[in-house]
Write a protein that holds these residues in place. Structure first.
Motif, PDB file in Angstrom:
ATOM      1  N   UNK A 101      31.722 -32.375 -10.751  1.00 11.13           N
ATOM      2  CA  UNK A 101      30.863 -32.454  -9.691  1.00 11.13           C
ATOM      3  C   UNK A 101      31.752 -33.313  -8.350  1.00 11.13           C
ATOM      4  N   UNK A 102      32.286 -34.351  -8.765  1.00 16.86           N
ATOM      5  CA  UNK A 102      32.947 -35.110  -7.644  1.00 16.86           C
ATOM      6  C   UNK A 102      33.972 -34.335  -7.245  1.00 16.86           C
ATOM      7  N   UNK A 103      34.557 -33.562  -7.782  1.00 17.33           N
ATOM      8  CA  UNK A 103      35.753 -32.833  -7.318  1.00 17.33           C
ATOM      9  C   UNK A 103      35.336 -31.470  -6.357  1.00 17.33           C
ATOM     10  N   UNK A 104      34.298 -30.930  -6.677  1.00 14.89           N
ATOM     11  CA  UNK A 104      33.585 -29.970  -5.800  1.00 14.89           C
ATOM     12  C   UNK A 104      33.008 -30.622  -4.572  1.00 14.89           C
ATOM     13  N   UNK A 105      32.535 -32.044  -4.832  1.00 13.56           N
ATOM     14  CA  UNK A 105      31.980 -32.347  -3.526  1.00 13.56           C
ATOM     15  C   UNK A 105      33.073 -32.550  -2.554  1.00 13.56           C
ATOM     16  N   UNK A 106      34.278 -32.759  -2.996  1.00 11.44           N
ATOM     17  CA  UNK A 106      35.464 -32.804  -2.157  1.00 11.44           C
ATOM     18  C   UNK A 106      36.230 -31.532  -1.498  1.00 11.44           C
ATOM     19  N   UNK A 107      36.214 -30.800  -2.425  1.00 11.30           N
ATOM     20  CA  UNK A 107      36.792 -29.491  -2.366  1.00 11.30           C
ATOM     21  C   UNK A 107      35.972 -28.443  -3.086  1.00 11.30           C
ATOM     22  N   UNK A 108      35.276 -27.677  -2.292  1.00 11.72           N
ATOM     23  CA  UNK A 108      34.218 -26.584  -2.835  1.00 11.72           C
ATOM     24  C   UNK A 108      34.909 -25.344  -3.374  1.00 11.72           C
ATOM     25  N   UNK A 109      36.336 -25.236  -2.811  1.00 11.81           N
ATOM     26  CA  UNK A 109      36.977 -23.987  -3.022  1.00 11.81           C
ATOM     27  C   UNK A 109      37.731 -24.293  -4.272  1.00 11.81           C
ATOM     28  N   UNK A 110      37.798 -25.280  -4.867  1.00 12.79           N
ATOM     29  CA  UNK A 110      38.559 -25.421  -6.012  1.00 12.79           C
ATOM     30  C   UNK A 110      38.180 -24.965  -7.304  1.00 12.79           C
ATOM     31  N   UNK A 111      39.249 -24.154  -7.957  1.00 17.98           N
ATOM     32  CA  UNK A 111      38.917 -23.431  -9.130  1.00 17.98           C
ATOM     33  C   UNK A 111      39.212 -24.169 -10.459  1.00 17.98           C
ATOM     34  N   UNK A 112      38.256 -24.404 -11.519  1.00 21.07           N
ATOM     35  CA  UNK A 112      38.062 -25.374 -12.463  1.00 21.07           C
ATOM     36  C   UNK A 112      38.197 -24.708 -13.961  1.00 21.07           C
ATOM     37  N   UNK A 113      39.085 -25.378 -14.870  1.00 22.82           N
ATOM     38  CA  UNK A 113      39.167 -24.875 -15.991  1.00 22.82           C
ATOM     39  C   UNK A 113      38.719 -26.130 -16.967  1.00 22.82           C
ATOM     40  N   UNK A 114      37.725 -25.984 -17.808  1.00 29.01           N
ATOM     41  CA  UNK A 114      37.428 -26.887 -18.726  1.00 29.01           C
ATOM     42  C   UNK A 114      38.116 -26.724 -20.073  1.00 29.01           C
ATOM     43  N   UNK A 115      39.123 -27.682 -20.406  1.00 32.23           N
ATOM     44  CA  UNK A 115      39.880 -27.728 -21.567  1.00 32.23           C
ATOM     45  C   UNK A 115      39.588 -28.848 -22.334  1.00 32.23           C
ATOM     46  N   UNK A 116      38.792 -28.469 -23.572  1.00 33.45           N
ATOM     47  CA  UNK A 116      38.410 -29.451 -24.446  1.00 33.45           C
ATOM     48  C   UNK A 116      38.206 -28.890 -25.844  1.00 33.45           C
ATOM     49  N   UNK A 117      38.299 -30.008 -26.803  1.00 35.82           N
ATOM     50  CA  UNK A 117      38.014 -29.660 -28.175  1.00 35.82           C
ATOM     51  C   UNK A 117      36.510 -29.745 -28.572  1.00 35.82           C
ATOM     52  N   UNK A 118      35.825 -30.525 -27.483  1.00 33.97           N
ATOM     53  CA  UNK A 118      34.633 -30.780 -28.189  1.00 33.97           C
ATOM     54  C   UNK A 118      33.363 -30.004 -27.212  1.00 33.97           C
ATOM     55  N   UNK A 119      32.306 -29.639 -27.847  1.00 38.69           N
ATOM     56  CA  UNK A 119      31.410 -29.004 -27.318  1.00 38.69           C
ATOM     57  C   UNK A 119      30.140 -29.669 -26.967  1.00 38.69           C
ATOM     58  N   UNK A 120      30.306 -30.888 -25.964  1.00 39.18           N
ATOM     59  CA  UNK A 120      29.418 -31.937 -25.706  1.00 39.18           C
ATOM     60  C   UNK A 120      28.276 -31.035 -25.029  1.00 39.18           C
ATOM     61  N   UNK A 121      28.606 -29.953 -24.227  1.00 37.42           N
ATOM     62  CA  UNK A 121      27.585 -29.198 -23.250  1.00 37.42           C
ATOM     63  C   UNK A 121      27.367 -27.852 -23.939  1.00 37.42           C
ATOM     64  N   UNK A 122      26.439 -27.256 -23.873  1.00 38.00           N
ATOM     65  CA  UNK A 122      26.422 -25.724 -24.314  1.00 38.00           C
ATOM     66  C   UNK A 122      26.593 -25.042 -22.918  1.00 38.00           C
ATOM     67  N   UNK A 123      26.849 -23.783 -22.946  1.00 35.98           N
ATOM     68  CA  UNK A 123      26.996 -23.073 -21.651  1.00 35.98           C
ATOM     69  C   UNK A 123      25.969 -22.936 -20.614  1.00 35.98           C
ATOM     70  N   UNK A 124      24.591 -22.940 -21.318  1.00 32.25           N
ATOM     71  CA  UNK A 124      23.591 -23.020 -20.888  1.00 32.25           C
ATOM     72  C   UNK A 124      23.261 -24.388 -20.081  1.00 32.25           C
ATOM     73  N   UNK A 125      23.953 -25.390 -20.411  1.00 29.85           N
ATOM     74  CA  UNK A 125      23.491 -26.715 -19.884  1.00 29.85           C
ATOM     75  C   UNK A 125      24.448 -26.846 -18.947  1.00 29.85           C
TER      76      UNK A 125
END
Length: 647
Positions: A101-125
């Protein structure tokens, strides 16, 4: 073929240092993005076979705050990141969601890859938190190197595509702005041009000085009325031709600036006159136009009755009895008005204007009537006047003019003291044409100049001849009439000097007669010219005295040496005490100014006796002699003719 390598900046945010080493190792290799080149080619208009090779520049951050700081620094340096690889859990700081959220507030064009072993959030969330977006991909740890390479390659290419699209969009936006500005400028220029064209049309159809419709617009509206009258015989219209009397005197005496102001105010008063016409005049519309010089024309469209137009013209004439303020004085301008209506059937609308002008000429000739309605008799007189003018031009060229001479008699001795040269016209088909008919035309057309020069030359030559042939003619003088146009000739004095010198005559032998009414038309320059003539020794006689507007005191400023009392005072069937008193006053005034007095129009012994009793110096009239040819005058001189002192 391949393009030059490009470098894509990657920001890696993960709290595990080993992950940083693994990802750097995987992405250090240059990866070709062949699968996406086709898409890129289609969107960026590049050849399909062209491939791009990308090298990655990777910066590391171990917490969300540190990652945001690096991002802001890169943005400030103008070297943004294309992709951020973000871990989901990074205690004790922000988690992945907040970091993104903070990154996109600074640069809305930034592409993001979430790289994690944990499923703390569902895709719907995640979708609920960020909304549906194509800037976010999810890579599950542990990951395959090919998956990482493919995902980073895709986000990088998409970032470049988005950046290119943004650049193209900005260019299009600027182009659109430039086009819009050009359109606005074009619209402004077209508006200006329309206004200029409207102004040009207005200027082409309106008088520059008064702002009134000009001749072109008047003729156009006159033509429209004429065409309508051909379709509708009940349509009535009229033309009023107006002229400011004696405008030239005002222009010459006060200057052209005052003359222009006067013309402007004449136009304004005319417009005011017609705006104030009440409904009884029954005029649908009118056009007040300046025709040229001091001439104005009014077109009355839709007359109720033809008889209305005369009353309208008289109202206009009355309105101009009120003074017009010009500069620091009030000027009374009288207007002469000629009228023509379509009651007469015309074949051409120009003829209507011609006839109004003819009626104007008749109105200006009248001393009492300033308004004249055209009649067919006027046309006949105008045609006759034109014929006289044409014939007079030929008469001057063909020397059809001749002089007769009327004796001027001393009322003391009865002897001939001088003669007045009178021009006569022997027309080859009309016979003798009256001077009263052709002299005014000669004045108007300027023919009076060559006629006057001929009269002066002929009369002086004849005087020289008489002096040589008769001992009774040694002191004889010659009188010749001068017109206002002759007085306006700058070389008149030199011309007079040349004639008398060449013929061997003293200047005192030539008297120049100027009518009293003519003096009302002279300017200061003309009066200076009269003084110069008198200083040269020539005689100056005021002719027809008593018919103009001069006061007796007015003579003090004029260089005359003789006054000729008009025949209307003398040749009256009832010469009474009042007329005798007038002649006595003129004689007394002349005596105090060392002027001689000549009585014109003496036709009976009684009139001669009256003029002698009033002590007039000289007399002239049919009682003594009618105008004579040169030979008859010589016979009269050689006979020593003398008239009795009284009957």
């Amino acid at each position: 073929m391949s393009t030059e390598p490009r470098t894509s900046r990657i920001l890696l945010i993960d709290d595990t240092e080993a992950i940083h080493g693994d990802i750097r190792k995987i992405l250090r290799q240059r990866t070709e993005s062949a699968p996406l080149d086709a898409i890129s080619s289609a969107m960026l208009d590049r050849p399909c076979e062209q491939q791009s090779t990308t090298a990655y520049e990777i910066d590391s951050a171990f917490q969300g705050r540190e990652g945001l700081a690096r991002l802001e620094q890169a943005m400030g340096e103008g070297r943004p990141y294309s992709t951020a690889i973000v871990d989901m859990r990074m205690p004790p700081g922000w988690d992945g969601i907040e970091t993104i959220e903070r990154l996109w507030q600074a640069d809305a064009a930034l592409q993001v890859v979430i790289c994690s072993a944990f499923g703390d959030y569902t895709w719907e969330q995640i979708a609920s938190r960020f909304g549906l977006t194509d800037r976010l991909l999810i890579l599950k740890k542990p990951f395959d190197s090919s998956e990482l390479q493919q995902m980073v390659c895709a986000t990088t290419e998409k970032w470049y595509l988005a950046r290119s699209v943004a650049t193209k969009s900005a260019e299009l936006h600027r182009a659109y702005g430039d086009l819009q500005q050009s359109n606005e400028q074009l619209h402004y220029e077209m508006s200006q041009r329309r206004r200029q064209e409207q102004q040009l049309r207005h200027d082409a159809l309106h008088d520059a000085l008064t702002g009134l419709p000009n001749r072109a617009l008047l003729l156009d509206r006159l033509a429209q009325n004429f065409e309508r009258s051909l379709r509708d015989p009940e349509h009535r219209f009229a033309v009023l031709f107006l002229d400011a009397d004696n405008f030239k005197v005002i222009n010459d005496s006060l200057g052209h600036r005052a003359g222009d102001e006067l013309l402007t105010k004449i136009g304004q008063r005319l417009e005011s006159c017609f705006r104030s016409l009440d409904t009884t005049a029954r005029v649908v519309d009118e056009t007040v136009a300046r025709f040229g010089g001091d001439e104005f024309v009014v077109l009355l469209d839709g007359l109720g009755e033809f008889e209305d137009v005369t009353e309208i013209a008289r109202r206009v004439e009355v309105a101009f009895r009120e003074p017009i303020p010009v500069e620091d004085r009030d000027i009374v301008v009288t207007m002469s008005i000629g009228i023509a209506t379509n009651q007469e059937r015309y074949d051409d609308y120009h003829d209507l204007l011609r006839d109004a002008d003819t009626a104007l000429y008749e109105a200006k000739k009248s001393n009492t009537r300033r308004v004249a309605l055209f009649s067919s008799e006027m046309r006949m007189r105008a045609i006759n006047r034109l014929n006289v003018e044409n014939d007079l031009r030929l008469a001057v060229e063909r020397r059809q003019l001749r002089l007769q001479y009327q004796p001027i008699i001393s009322l003391t001795s009865g002897e001939i003291e001088g003669l007045e040269a009178l021009v006569r016209w022997d027309h080859p088909s009309r016979g003798v044409v009256s001077p009263g008919e052709f002299i005014p035309i000669a004045e108007e057309t300027g023919l009076i100049i060559p006629i006057g020069d001929w009269v002066l030359e002929e009369a002086c030559a004849q005087l020289r001849s008489w002096r040589n042939q008769s001992r009774f003619a040694k002191q004889l003088t010659m009188s010749a009439n001068m017109s206002v146009k002759q007085l306006m000739q700058p070389d008149l004095v030199e011309r007079l000097d040349e004639v008398v010198k060449r013929l061997g005559l003293p200047p005192s032998s030539l008297n120049l007669e100027v009518t009293e009414s003519l003096l009302m038309e002279t300017t200061a320059d003309s009066l200076d010219l009269l003084r110069s003539i008198r200083e040269r020794g020539f005689g100056l006689h005021m002719d027809d005295f008593g018919t103009g507007y001069s006061s007796l005191g007015y003579l003090d400023s004029l260089p005359f040496d003789a006054i000729k009392i008009d025949r209307s005072f003398i040749n009256s069937p009832n010469f009474d005490r009042k007329q005798a008193s007038t002649v006595e006053a003129i004689k007394s005034m002349a005596r105090t100014r060392s002027m001689t007095v000549i009585a014109e129009g003496i036709e009976t012994p009684e009139q001669l006796a009256q003029m002698q009793s009033l002590e007039c110096d000289f007399g002239q009239g049919f009682y003594f002699s009618q105008p004579l040819d040169a030979g008859a005058v010589l016979s009269l001189l050689n006979a020593g003719a003398r008239w009795p002192r009284s009957a």
